[in-house]
Design an enzyme around this catalytic site. Structure first.
Site, PDB file in Angstrom:
ATOM      1  CG  HIS A  79      -0.432   0.387   2.479  1.00 41.44           C
ATOM      2  ND1 HIS A  79      -0.033  -0.511   3.439  1.00 41.44           N
ATOM      3  CD2 HIS A  79      -0.184   1.606   3.006  1.00 41.44           C
ATOM      4  CE1 HIS A  79       0.416   0.137   4.487  1.00 41.44           C
ATOM      5  NE2 HIS A  79       0.339   1.429   4.260  1.00 41.44           N
ATOM      6  CG  ASP A 128      -0.090  -3.856   2.730  1.00 38.45           C
ATOM      7  OD1 ASP A 128       0.395  -3.373   1.699  1.00 38.45           O
ATOM      8  OD2 ASP A 128      -0.337  -3.193   3.766  1.00 38.45           O
ATOM      9  CB  SER A 233       3.120   1.616   6.225  1.00 33.21           C
ATOM     10  OG  SER A 233       1.869   1.612   6.806  1.00 33.21           O
ATOM     11  N   GLY A 234       5.266  -0.734   6.133  1.00 29.52           N
ATOM     12  CA  GLY A 234       6.313  -1.342   5.321  1.00 29.52           C
ATOM     13  C   GLY A 234       7.527  -1.722   6.145  1.00 29.52           C
TER      14      GLY A 234
END
Ligand code: ARG
Length: 317
Positions: A79, A128, A233-234
């Site tokens: 994402h 994701d 995120s990530g």
């Protein structure tokens, strides 16, 4: 003032050969930081404690985290990437510590390819996960080293404590203030079923019931307070397995940050081992060690390198 641990290059090479011989697919020398430390409710990480942590930047701004898994590959979240953006607008910074004061030893690498998982579903957020190929393999240093990917049998029980790191917000609406020091926080693993039970308390209609899919797990606390947040995120959720750090999760989503009954949700890296290896190859080429000097090194990591090398050799006999 420290100095580079010189036996490291040799050690990486020997470990590559040994691991190859033992049929293990783990990256040579992965998951072993040379230096022994919001994110919501966390604190400043000690420099060099999370040498696989990447800052992924778009037009010079940090927007997501990532983890170095080999000299040329970084894993992150699907994402984070808009397919309409040019690959050339992204960079992966490694060896970063305080974003306001870029480290002397940091590397800012262009990206040559981005693979977003074909099953990524932006509604459910399943799969994701994304892989970024760096233009050139990076040289490992004390502050740039890969994390290990877990094998199919590597798992941890619920309530086990792991660490999540990043430069994300320190509260739902509060950015990490300058100098933007890498944050770390300990979180407890919450299995998929237990996490769905929490998310089903007063379910948010936008999220719905049972939102935690089989390729996800949660980490945090029923009472909230400690969590990852926007901008993390990530990035990695890493668990210590007998002194080797395994990348068990990738920061993916949550309902706000640090709220009670809403632990952070992570991609289960184990579920995507085949996909990762399919793109990156077993990838156990030894990377050369750079000689960038680190400020916080002492003789101990070198000593433990020797011990590790010695025991690895003995065990292989
Ligand atoms: N989706 C967020 C990001 O893009 C990460 C959210 C993690 N949230 C949480 N409560 N753990 O940075």
């Amino acid at each position: 003032m420290g100095r580079l641990c010189s036996p490291l290059a040799l050690e990486l090479l020997v470990m590559t050969l040994l691991q190859g011989a033992q049929g293990s697919w783990k990256q040579a020398g992965c998951g072993q930081p040379r230096i022994s430390g919001r994110i919501v409710g966390g604190g400043d990480a000690p420099r060099g404690r999370w040498p696989w942590q990447a800052s992924i930047q778009h037009n010079g701004h940090h927007f997501c985290g990532g983890s170095l898994i080999s000299a040329q590959w970084v894993v992150s979240a699907a994402h984070c990437f808009q397919l309409s953006d040019l690959v050339s607008s992204y960079r992966v910074n490694l060896g970063e510590y305080q974003l306001s004061y870029p480290s002397q030893c940091r590397i800012s690498s262009p990206v040559s390819q981005i693979f977003v998982h074909p099953d990524y579903n932006s509604t459910w957020k399943s799969a994701d996960i994304a892989l970024l190929r760096l233009k050139q393999p990076v040289q490992y240093t004390n502050e740039i080293l890969p994390v290990c990917l877990p094998g199919p049998s590597d798992s941890f029980p619920d309530n086990h404590t792991c660490w999540v790191t990043g430069w994300g917000r320190i509260d739902s609406e509060v950015s990490l203030p300058p100098p933007s020091t890498l944050q770390e926080v300990q979180v407890q693993l919450v299995g998929t079923a237990a996490c769905n039970a929490l998310y089903n308390i007063d379910p948010d209609p936008k999220i719905g019931r049972d939102p935690v899919k089989p390729d996800m797990f949660c980490a945090g606390y029923a009472e909230g307070q400690r969590d990852s947040c926007q901008g993390d995120s990530g990035g990695p959720l890493a668990c210590d397995h007998n002194g080797t750090w395994l990348l068990m999760g990738i920061v993916s989503w949550g309902d706000g940050c640090g709220k009670p009954t809403r632990p952070g949700v992570y991609v289960q890296t184990v579920a995507y081992g085949e996909w990762i290896r399919g793109h990156t190859g077993s990838g156990s080429q030894a990377s050369t060690m750079g000689n960038c000097k680190s400020e916080t090194n002492d003789a101990r990591p070198c000593f433990s390198s020797f011990v590790l090398l010695f025991t690895t050799l003995l065990m292989s006999l």
